[in-house]
Design an enzyme around this catalytic site. Structure first.
Site, PDB file in Angstrom:
ATOM      1  N   TYR A  48      -1.388  33.070 -17.475  1.00  0.00           N
ATOM      2  CA  TYR A  48      -2.650  32.452 -17.820  1.00  0.00           C
ATOM      3  C   TYR A  48      -3.386  32.905 -18.933  1.00  0.00           C
ATOM      4  O   TYR A  48      -4.422  32.509 -19.449  1.00  0.00           O
ATOM      5  CB  TYR A  48      -3.611  32.342 -16.827  1.00  0.00           C
ATOM      6  CG  TYR A  48      -3.186  31.882 -15.285  1.00  0.00           C
ATOM      7  CD1 TYR A  48      -2.075  31.107 -15.205  1.00  0.00           C
ATOM      8  CD2 TYR A  48      -3.967  32.165 -14.100  1.00  0.00           C
ATOM      9  CE1 TYR A  48      -1.665  30.777 -13.969  1.00  0.00           C
ATOM     10  CE2 TYR A  48      -3.681  31.533 -13.029  1.00  0.00           C
ATOM     11  CZ  TYR A  48      -2.530  30.821 -12.928  1.00  0.00           C
ATOM     12  OH  TYR A  48      -2.147  30.537 -11.560  1.00  0.00           O
ATOM     13  N   HIS A 106       5.461  35.084  -9.762  1.00  0.00           N
ATOM     14  CA  HIS A 106       4.875  33.487 -10.072  1.00  0.00           C
ATOM     15  C   HIS A 106       5.900  32.621  -9.797  1.00  0.00           C
ATOM     16  O   HIS A 106       5.499  31.343  -9.338  1.00  0.00           O
ATOM     17  CB  HIS A 106       4.385  33.796 -11.752  1.00  0.00           C
ATOM     18  CG  HIS A 106       3.443  32.527 -11.642  1.00  0.00           C
ATOM     19  ND1 HIS A 106       2.552  32.774 -12.878  1.00  0.00           N
ATOM     20  CD2 HIS A 106       3.147  31.363 -11.315  1.00  0.00           C
ATOM     21  CE1 HIS A 106       1.576  31.943 -12.868  1.00  0.00           C
ATOM     22  NE2 HIS A 106       1.876  30.922 -11.976  1.00  0.00           N
TER      23      HIS A 106
HETATM   24  N1  NAP Z   1       1.100  29.910  -8.611  1.00  0.00           N
HETATM   25  C1  NAP Z   1       0.936  28.915  -9.156  1.00  0.00           C
HETATM   26  O1  NAP Z   1       1.937  28.381  -9.831  1.00  0.00           O
HETATM   27  C2  NAP Z   1      -0.244  28.250  -9.348  1.00  0.00           C
HETATM   28  C3  NAP Z   1      -0.407  26.970 -10.152  1.00  0.00           C
HETATM   29  C4  NAP Z   1      -1.693  26.351 -10.190  1.00  0.00           C
HETATM   30  C5  NAP Z   1      -2.755  26.820  -9.759  1.00  0.00           C
HETATM   31  N2  NAP Z   1      -2.588  28.328  -9.255  1.00  0.00           N
HETATM   32  C6  NAP Z   1      -3.779  28.800  -8.782  1.00  0.00           C
HETATM   33  O2  NAP Z   1      -4.791  28.145  -7.883  1.00  0.00           O
HETATM   34  C7  NAP Z   1      -6.073  27.929  -8.614  1.00  0.00           C
HETATM   35  C8  NAP Z   1      -6.504  26.511  -8.178  1.00  0.00           C
HETATM   36  O3  NAP Z   1      -5.493  25.451  -8.806  1.00  0.00           O
HETATM   37  P1  NAP Z   1      -5.816  24.156  -9.651  1.00  0.00           P
HETATM   38  O4  NAP Z   1      -6.943  25.103 -10.580  1.00  0.00           O
HETATM   39  O5  NAP Z   1      -4.538  23.761 -10.228  1.00  0.00           O
HETATM   40  O6  NAP Z   1      -6.589  23.272  -8.787  1.00  0.00           O
HETATM   41  P2  NAP Z   1      -7.751  23.037  -7.922  1.00  0.00           P
HETATM   42  O7  NAP Z   1      -8.658  24.036  -7.726  1.00  0.00           O
HETATM   43  O8  NAP Z   1      -7.179  22.094  -6.715  1.00  0.00           O
HETATM   44  O9  NAP Z   1      -8.648  21.835  -8.782  1.00  0.00           O
HETATM   45  C9  NAP Z   1      -9.391  22.148 -10.019  1.00  0.00           C
HETATM   46  C10 NAP Z   1     -10.008  20.955 -10.409  1.00  0.00           C
HETATM   47  O10 NAP Z   1     -10.852  20.478  -9.620  1.00  0.00           O
HETATM   48  C11 NAP Z   1     -12.058  20.100 -10.362  1.00  0.00           C
HETATM   49  N3  NAP Z   1     -13.137  20.758  -9.225  1.00  0.00           N
HETATM   50  C12 NAP Z   1     -13.366  21.937  -8.644  1.00  0.00           C
HETATM   51  N4  NAP Z   1     -14.478  21.734  -8.091  1.00  0.00           N
HETATM   52  C13 NAP Z   1     -14.523  20.427  -7.600  1.00  0.00           C
HETATM   53  C14 NAP Z   1     -15.483  19.998  -6.571  1.00  0.00           C
HETATM   54  N5  NAP Z   1     -16.392  20.765  -6.070  1.00  0.00           N
HETATM   55  N6  NAP Z   1     -15.678  18.319  -6.817  1.00  0.00           N
HETATM   56  C15 NAP Z   1     -14.830  17.896  -7.624  1.00  0.00           C
HETATM   57  N7  NAP Z   1     -13.657  18.328  -8.509  1.00  0.00           N
HETATM   58  C16 NAP Z   1     -13.647  19.747  -8.318  1.00  0.00           C
HETATM   59  C17 NAP Z   1     -11.886  21.244 -11.451  1.00  0.00           C
HETATM   60  O11 NAP Z   1     -12.895  20.746 -12.444  1.00  0.00           O
HETATM   61  P3  NAP Z   1     -13.955  21.712 -13.169  1.00  0.00           P
HETATM   62  O12 NAP Z   1     -13.395  22.775 -13.688  1.00  0.00           O
HETATM   63  O13 NAP Z   1     -14.353  20.649 -14.506  1.00  0.00           O
HETATM   64  O14 NAP Z   1     -15.114  21.689 -12.347  1.00  0.00           O
HETATM   65  C18 NAP Z   1     -10.512  21.155 -11.726  1.00  0.00           C
HETATM   66  O15 NAP Z   1     -10.312  19.902 -12.592  1.00  0.00           O
HETATM   67  C19 NAP Z   1      -5.789  28.121 -10.118  1.00  0.00           C
HETATM   68  O16 NAP Z   1      -6.960  28.261 -10.654  1.00  0.00           O
HETATM   69  C20 NAP Z   1      -4.914  29.130  -9.870  1.00  0.00           C
HETATM   70  O17 NAP Z   1      -5.517  30.452  -9.946  1.00  0.00           O
HETATM   71  C21 NAP Z   1      -1.406  28.713  -9.038  1.00  0.00           C
END
Ligand code: NAP
Length: 281
Positions: A48, A106
């Protein structure tokens, strides 16, 4: 904050804050906000490129190190015993800490067994409190977990109301591995989960949004969720899920939303693997 217990007895918050796609410039402010609204689990990764921001926010927060549960992940380009060991020390330096609470592989490619040996050594040396994997789908997870000495304590998978990961649950159970959900709100360009009429309707009854119901549903399943938001109000909203409980019937109704049980990425697809290895290997 509610916690779950990992196989080695380490307690892990059931809800945390993820920083995928949070730019290095924004990361320190976002993590500072997240800590100040009450998050105590932060999920980052070498890939990241924002571990420094996480480290700076933690250092400036005034919160005792042992009150924060910090997760990072070894990237494919650091696979193999020696490179992984070096990368763990590099992550510690960037994160301004002398231990990581949870370290994950990862992606399931490259010399993952060499990487794991380096992680086991770091674990035994006290540099890491728990070790696990990420994106290891069923067959890969079984093969890996069967052969390693210390079994993965966590498998971080894409998991949410539309991608429920029911199929892998018995395997995780057999190895004492807990699930951690990435993309708990549906991921970037969130649509289906936070716009679900079923979740929104259930939320009305409790004065909660669809996003809050989605997170509550995961944590009630005993799955650690790590929603990401760069907006402080949403960070607060996503954390405010511990004053209501979904009924058994509501939990069951949400099961009907399952569309892609093991996720939207096929990790066995050769083109996907080629892309990852050619870009990052
Ligand atoms: N291991 C892996 O391969 C992998 C892959 C992907 C992610 N991850 C981890 O998992 C975490 C979360 O996954 P993610 O970031 O992909 O997706 P997520 O948390 O499911 O969704 C994030 C999205 O949702 C929006 N959001 C957040 N809160 C909200 C709410 N209350 N209402 C409406 N929309 C909302 C955010 O927008 P805003 O920011 O504009 O609020 C962003 O666009 C990552 O940050 C990372 O740490 C790991």
């Amino acid at each position: 904050m509610e916690t779950i217990k990992l196989a080695n007895g380490v307690e892990m918050p059931v809800l945390g804050y993820g920083v995928f796609m949070v730019t290095p410039q924004e990361c320190e402010r976002c993590v500072s906000d997240a800590l100040s609204v009450g998050y105590r689990l932060i999920d980052t990764a070498q890939a990241y490129y924002n571990e420094e921001g996480v480290g700076a926010a933690m250092a400036k927060s005034g919160i005792a190190r042992d009150e924060i549960f910090l997760t990072t992940k070894v990237w494919i380009s650091n696979a193999g015993e020696q490179k992984a060991a070096q990368s763990i020390d590099e992550s510690l330096r960037k994160l301004q800490t002398d231990y990581i609470d949870l370290l994950l592989i990862h992606q399931a490619y490259g010399d993952v067994f060499g990487t794991w040996r380096a992680m086991e050594q770091a674990y035994r040396a006290g540099k890491v409190r728990a070790i696990g994997v990420s994106n290891f789908q069923k067959a890969r997870f079984f093969d890996f977990a069967h052969y390693v000495d210390i079994k993965p304590m966590v498998n971080q998978l894409q998991c949410n109301a539309l991608i429920q990961q029911r199929g892998i649950e018995p395997l995780l159970h057999d190895f004492g591995t807990r699930m951690m959900a990435w993309g708990p709100l549906g991921g970037q360009g969130v649509e289906g989960v936070v716009k679900s009429e079923l979740l929104a309707g259930m939320g009305e009854h409790y004065g909660k949004s669809a996003a809050q119901v989605a997170l509550r549903w995961l944590t009630q399943r005993g799955i650690v969720a790590i929603p990401k938001s760069t907006h402080r109000e949403r960070m607060e909203q996503n954390l405010d899920i511990f004053d209501f409980e979904l009924t058994a019937d509501e939990m069951h109704q949400i099961e009907s939303l399952n569309q892609h049980d093991q996720g939207t990425i096929n990790f066995a697809d050769v083109q996907f693997v080629k892309h990852l290895i050619e870009t990052y290997g």
